[in-house]
Write an enzyme that holds these catalytic residues in place. Structure first.
Site, short mmCIF file in Angstrom:
data_model
loop_
_atom_site.label_atom_id
_atom_site.label_comp_id
_atom_site.label_asym_id
_atom_site.label_seq_id
_atom_site.Cartn_x
_atom_site.Cartn_y
_atom_site.Cartn_z
N HIS A 374 0.76 -1.16 -0.08
CA HIS A 374 0.19 -0.04 -0.04
C HIS A 374 0.66 1.30 -0.06
O HIS A 374 0.37 2.40 0.27
CB HIS A 374 -0.85 0.08 1.11
CG HIS A 374 -1.71 -1.12 1.21
ND1 HIS A 374 -2.98 -1.22 1.22
CD2 HIS A 374 -1.45 -2.48 2.03
CE1 HIS A 374 -3.71 -2.26 1.37
NE2 HIS A 374 -2.80 -3.01 1.79
N LYS A 566 -10.33 12.70 6.40
CA LYS A 566 -9.55 11.72 6.03
C LYS A 566 -8.39 11.72 7.19
O LYS A 566 -8.38 13.06 7.76
CB LYS A 566 -8.69 11.62 4.70
CG LYS A 566 -8.25 12.88 4.17
CD LYS A 566 -8.19 13.01 2.65
CE LYS A 566 -9.31 13.06 1.82
NZ LYS A 566 -9.15 12.25 0.68
N ARG A 567 -7.41 10.83 7.13
CA ARG A 567 -6.16 10.99 8.22
C ARG A 567 -5.46 12.59 7.68
O ARG A 567 -5.35 12.71 6.52
CB ARG A 567 -5.23 9.69 8.10
CG ARG A 567 -5.83 8.66 8.82
CD ARG A 567 -5.87 9.03 10.29
NE ARG A 567 -4.60 9.09 10.97
CZ ARG A 567 -4.06 8.14 11.61
NH1 ARG A 567 -4.54 6.81 11.86
NH2 ARG A 567 -3.00 8.49 12.32
N LYS A 572 -1.88 14.85 1.89
CA LYS A 572 -3.29 14.74 1.52
C LYS A 572 -3.93 16.15 1.70
O LYS A 572 -4.90 16.70 1.14
CB LYS A 572 -4.14 14.11 2.58
CG LYS A 572 -3.92 12.62 2.53
CD LYS A 572 -4.70 11.88 4.09
CE LYS A 572 -4.19 10.36 3.84
NZ LYS A 572 -4.98 9.53 2.72
N THR A 677 -9.62 5.71 -0.93
CA THR A 677 -11.03 4.81 -0.96
C THR A 677 -12.22 5.94 -0.69
O THR A 677 -13.30 5.77 -1.09
CB THR A 677 -11.16 3.90 0.15
OG1 THR A 677 -10.83 4.46 1.36
CG2 THR A 677 -10.14 2.83 -0.52
N LYS A 681 -16.55 6.38 -1.75
CA LYS A 681 -17.59 6.36 -0.76
C LYS A 681 -18.47 7.67 -1.34
O LYS A 681 -19.68 7.65 -1.18
CB LYS A 681 -17.30 6.28 0.59
CG LYS A 681 -16.41 5.05 1.08
CD LYS A 681 -15.57 5.22 2.23
CE LYS A 681 -14.76 3.88 2.45
NZ LYS A 681 -13.71 4.42 3.39
#
Ligand code: MIF
Length: 717
Positions: A374, A566-567, A572, A677, A681
Site C-alpha cells: 500500500h 481523512k487522516r 493529503k 477510498t 464512498k
C-alpha cells in the site's frame, strides 16, 4: 482473489432458511425480550436503550451463528482452498446494521422493535465502533471481508484484538488530544471468545544445533512464552448464507500470577508477566505509516503471525497429512509488510518441526504467499533492525539470512555481479543500522505482488520496486481498492438505497455494484432528480444537527457542504484546503455587498486524526480550528461561509457525513496517494469530487468519462 473456483455457494442448509430461528416480528420480539431477561439480566418490562441494544445484538448474533456453523460444516465437507487474509488492522466500525442488512431482516427487526416502543436507528447508535485500525488500509480490510463473504469465498481474516483501538480524538482549545479507546468496556456482543482455541507464542531465547537422523538440526529454545487466545467475529455475506470468520488474537500470560512473589507480598512482580504479555495486544499501533516503537510493533506482528499459522496448519493437518497438498489448500494474503514474518515462520515450522528439507519447504512457501503493498514512497517501506530481530526471534533471523543467501546466489546467475543492484535487491540492508527489508522479503517469497491502483502499480514498477519488476514482471499486478456498497450506501444512506432500488427496479445492485450503471438510463429523469434532491436534503439536515450538537455551530442546509475527511497528512493537503478557505473568506470580506448575492454559501467541513507523534499534522488541526473560530464568529460573513472541524472522525461519523456532502476534496499531491477510498464512498453517494489525478481517482475519471468532468490541468511550463 481470482475466479470463483474456490467460492462454493453456501446454499440453504437442510432445506430451511434458518433451521431453528424464525424471523417474523413476533418471534423476533420474543427473542429480544428473552435476551433482555436471560442475557442482559434486566426486567423485560423495564429496560433502557443500551440494554435493548444489547438484547437486539444477541438476537441478531444468534442468526449469524446459525449460518456461521452451516458455513463451517459446508467448507469442512468441501475442503476447498481457503483464503487467509493476514492483516494487522481491521477498521470494522459498527456491526448491527451491517449484520441485519446482510441477513436480510432489517425491516423485520425494525417492526418488531417499534411495537416494543424502540427505534432501530436509536439502538444502532448505542453501539461503539470497533476501530482496530488507523485509516484507509484498515477500512479496506473490513470492506474486503464483507466482499469475500458475499462472494462466497471460503475465507478467514486474521488479526489482533487490541484492548484499546484507534485513540479517541478530543479537541481542547483547538488542539488534538488522544484518549484511550475503551471499546470493550461495555462488552462486545459481536465476538465469541474461544477459550479452547489457544496457542503458545515464543520470543527471545537461543538456537542450538541438535543431532537428528544422522545429521544436525536447529532447535529454538525460547526465553519467553505467551498464550494467544482466539476471539471470533462472524462476517455475514449479503444474499448468501456464507458467513466467514474474522479471528482476532488476544495475548494472555502463560502463567497468570507468580504465587511465590505474591505470597512474599511482591504484588508488582507477581503480575509482571501478565502485564508483559497483555501489552502485546493492548494498543493499536498509533500510526499507519512511520514505524517507531519497533520492539512492540515487531512483537505484535510475530504474535499474530505465529498464532494464525498454528491455527491454519492445525486446520490443514485435520484433513491432510502431506504438505505437498498445502499450496492446494492454503492461500496466504499479506496485507502490507506487517505480516511478512509469516514467510520465515512457515519455513521454520516446515523445516524445524515438520522436518521437510529446505528446498521442499521453500517450494511450498513460494506458492502460498501473495503480497499487497500500500506504500508509494521508498522511505515508507518497513525495515527491522537485525539486532532487534536477533534478540526477539533468533531462529527467524537465521532463516531470513538463509533465504537471502540462496536468493542472492540465484540473482547473481541472472544479473551478474552488478553489486549496486545486488545490494539494492538484498533482503538484508547493510549500513549504519543493519536491517531486514520486509518488503523485499515479501516480494522474493510471494508469487504475486499487487499495488492498490493502476497509478500505484506504475509507481511500483518504475520506481519503488523497479529492480524487482525487471526481474519478475509476471509477479506484478494491481487490484484497485474497492469499498462495499452495503456499508457505504445501504447502511449509511438508506433513503438513497431505496431510491436506487426503485429506479433500477431491483435490489440486485446490493450484491453486484456494477448494476448501478443502469441508472444512466434515468439520468435525465426530472422525477428522479427531485427525489434525489430530497434524499440529499434529509441527509444534510441530519449532518447539520450533528454539527450543531458537536460544535454548537448552526449551519444552513441551503449552503453547499464541502467536505474533506481523512487522516491528517501533509500529502493529503488539508493545509491547502484551509488556505483556500482563508482566501475565500478574504474575498467575501472585500466584496461589495451587492456582489455577495452571487456567492454560493458554503459550509466547509474538515475531519481526521493526526498520528500522535506527527506534530505538523496536529498544527494543521489547530490552524483549522483557529480559522473556524474567526470565520464562524464574523456576522459580516454570516451563512456565506462556515468552517467546521469534526472531532473524532471514525467509521460511524463517516457514515453520517458522506451522505450529506455536496462536494468532497481529494487533493493529495499527485503520486502520493496509493489509491484512496474516500473518493469512492462520496461518489457512490452522489457527491461531486474536487480531486487531483492521483491514485484511484485516475480510474474514476475514466469510468465517469471526461465529458462529465471539469478539468483544470495547469501544466507546469
Ligand atoms: N498505511 C496506509 N494507509 C492507507 O490509507 C493506505 O492504504 C489504502 C488502502 O490500500 C490506500 O487507499 C491509501 O492510498 C494508502 O495511503 S497505506
Amino acid at each position: 482473489l481470482g475466479g470463483g473456483e474456490t467460492s462454493v455457494r453456501v446454499e440453504r442448509m437442510f432445506g430451511l432458511m434458518d433451521r431453528f430461528l424464525k424471523s417474523d416480528p413476533s418471534s423476533l420480539q420474543k427473542d429480544i425480550l428473552d435476551h433482555v431477561e436471560y442475557t442482559v439480566a434486566r426486567s423485560r418490562f423495564s429496560f433502557d436503550d443500551f440494554e435493548a441494544y444489547q438484547a437486539l445484538a444477541h438476537s441478531v448474533r444468534d442468526r449469524l451463528i446459525e449460518r456461521w456453523h452451516d458455513t463451517q460444516i459446508h467448507f469442512k465437507k468441501k475442503d476447498p482452498k481457503r483464503i487467509y487474509f493476514l492483516s494487522l488492522e481491521f477498521l470494522m466500525g459498527r456491526s448491527l446494521s451491517n449484520s441485519v442488512i446482510n441477513l436480510g431482516i432489517r425491516d423485520q427487526y425494525a417492526d418488531a422493535l417499534k411495537e416494543l416502543g424502540f427505534e432501530f436507528e436509536v439502538l444502532a447508535e448505542q453501539e461503539g465502533d470497533a476501530a482496530l485500525g488507523n485509516g484507509g488500509l484498515a477500512r479496506l480490510s473490513a470492506c474486503q471481508m464483507d466482499s469475500l463473504a458475499t462472494m462466497d469465498y471460503p475465507a478467514w481474516g486474521y488479526g489482533l484484538r487490541y484492548q484499546y483501538g484507534l485513540f479517541r480524538q478530543v479537541i481542547l482549545d483547538g488542539y488534538q488530544h488522544e484518549q484511550p479507546d475503551y471499546w470493550l468496556n461495555f462488552g462486545n456482543p459481536w465476538e465469541i471468545e474461544r477459550v479452547h482455541v489457544t496457542y503458545p507464542v515464543k520470543f527471545y531465547g537461543t538456537v542450538e544445533d541438535e543431532n537428528f537422523n544422522g545429521g544436525k538440526r536447529k532447535v529454538w529454545l525460547p526465553g519467553e512464552m505467551v498464550e494467544a487466545v482466539a476471539y471470533d467475529n462472524p462476517i455475514p455475506g449479503h444474499g448468501t448464507r456464507n458467513t466467514i470468520t474474522l479471528r482476532l488474537w488476544a495475548a494472555k500470560p502463560s502463567d497468570q500470577i507468580d504465587m511465590e512473589s505474591f505470597n512474599t507480598g511482591d504484588y508488582i512482580n507477581a503480575v509482571v508477566n501478565r502485564q508483559r504479555a497483555e501489552t502485546i495486544s493492548s494498543v493499536l499501533y498509533p500510526d499507519d505509516r512511520s514505524y517507531q516503537g519497533k520492539e512492540l510493533r515487531l512483537k505484535q506482528q510475530y504474535f499474530f503471525v505465529s498464532a494464525s499459522l498454528q491455527d491454519i496448519i492445525r486446520r490443514f493437518k485435520d484433513s491432510h497429512s502431506n504438505f505437498d497438498d498445502f499450496p492446494e489448500k492454503v492461500a496466504l494474503q499479506l496485507n502490507d509488510t506487517h505480516p511478512s514474518l509469516a514467510i520465515a515462520e512457515v519455513m521454520r515450522v516446515l523445516v524445524d518441526e515438520e522436518h521437510l528439507d529446505w528446498n521442499r519447504a521453500w517450494g511450498i512457501v513460494c506458492k502460498i504467499f501473495s503480497f499487497t503493498t500500500h506504500t508509494v514512497l521508498p522511505e515508507g517501506l518497513e525495515k527491522v533492525p537485525v539486532d532487534l530481530l536477533e534478540s526477539l526471534l533468533p531462529r527467524h533471523l537465521q532463516i531470513i539470512y538463509d533465504i537471502n543467501f540462496d536468493y542472492i546466489e540465484e540473482l547473481k546467475k541472472k544479473i551478474g555481479l552488478d553489486y549496486d543492484r545486488l545490494s539494492r535487491m538484498s533482503i538484508v540492508e547493510d549500513g549504519a543500522v543493519k536491517s531486514i527489508r520486509m518488503a523485499n522479503l515479501a516480494i522474493v517469497c510471494s508469487h504475486t505482488v499487487n499495488g492498490v491502483s493502476r497509478v500505484h502499480s506504475e509507481l511500483l514498477k518504475t520506481r519503488v520496486f523497479k529492480d524487482f519488476y525487471e526481474l519478475w514482471p509476471h509477479k506484478f499486478d494491481y487490484k484497485t481498492n474497492g469499498v462495499t456498497q452495503r456499508r457505504w450506501i445501504v447502511v449509511s444512506n438508506p433513503s438513497l438505497s431505496a431510491l436506487i432500488s426503485k429506479w433500477l427496479g431491483t435490489e440486485a445492485w446490493i450484491r453486484d455494484v456494477d448494476l448501478l450503471a443502469g441508472l444512466q438510463e434515468q439520468a435525465a429523469n426530472v422525477d428522479l432528480h427531485e427525489e434525489w434532491r430530497m434524499v440529499r436534503k434529509v441527509n444534510k439536515m441530519r449532518l447539520a444537527e450533528y454539527i450543531e450538537a458537536m460544535s454548537g455551530i448552526k449551519v444552513s442546509v441551503n449552503a453547499m457542504f464541502d467536505v474533506q475527511i481523512k487522516r491528517i497528512h501533509e500529502y493529503k493537503r488539508q493545509l491547502l484546503n484551509i488556505l483556500g478557505i482563508i482566501h475565500r473568506y478574504d474575498c467575501i470580506k472585500n466584496m461589495e455587498k451587492s456582489d455577495r448575492t452571487k456567492v454560493v454559501p458554503r459550509v466547509c467541513i474538515i475531519g481526521g486524526k493526526a498520528a500522535p507523534g506527527y506534530e505538523i499534522a496536529k498544527k494543521i488541526i489547530k490552524l483549522c480550528n483557529a480559522v473556524a473560530e474567526k470565520i464562524n464568529n464574523d456576522p459580516d460573513v454570516g451563512d456565506l461561509l462556515k468552517l467546521v472541524f469534526i472531532p473524532d472522525y471514525n467509521v460511524s461519523v463517516a457514515e453520517l457525513v458522506i451522505p450529506g456532502a455536496d462536494l468532497s476534496q481529494h487533493i493529495s499531491t499527485a503520486g502520493h496517494e496509493a489509491s484512496g477510498t474516500g473518493n469512492m464512498k462520496f461518489l457512490m453517494n452522489g457527491c461531486l469530487l474536487l480531486a487531483t489525478e492521483d491514485g484511484s481517482t485516475v480510474e474514476i475519471i475514466e469510468e465517469i468519462g471526461e465529458d462529465n468532468m471539469e478539468f483544470e490541468r495547469s501544466r507546469l511550463k
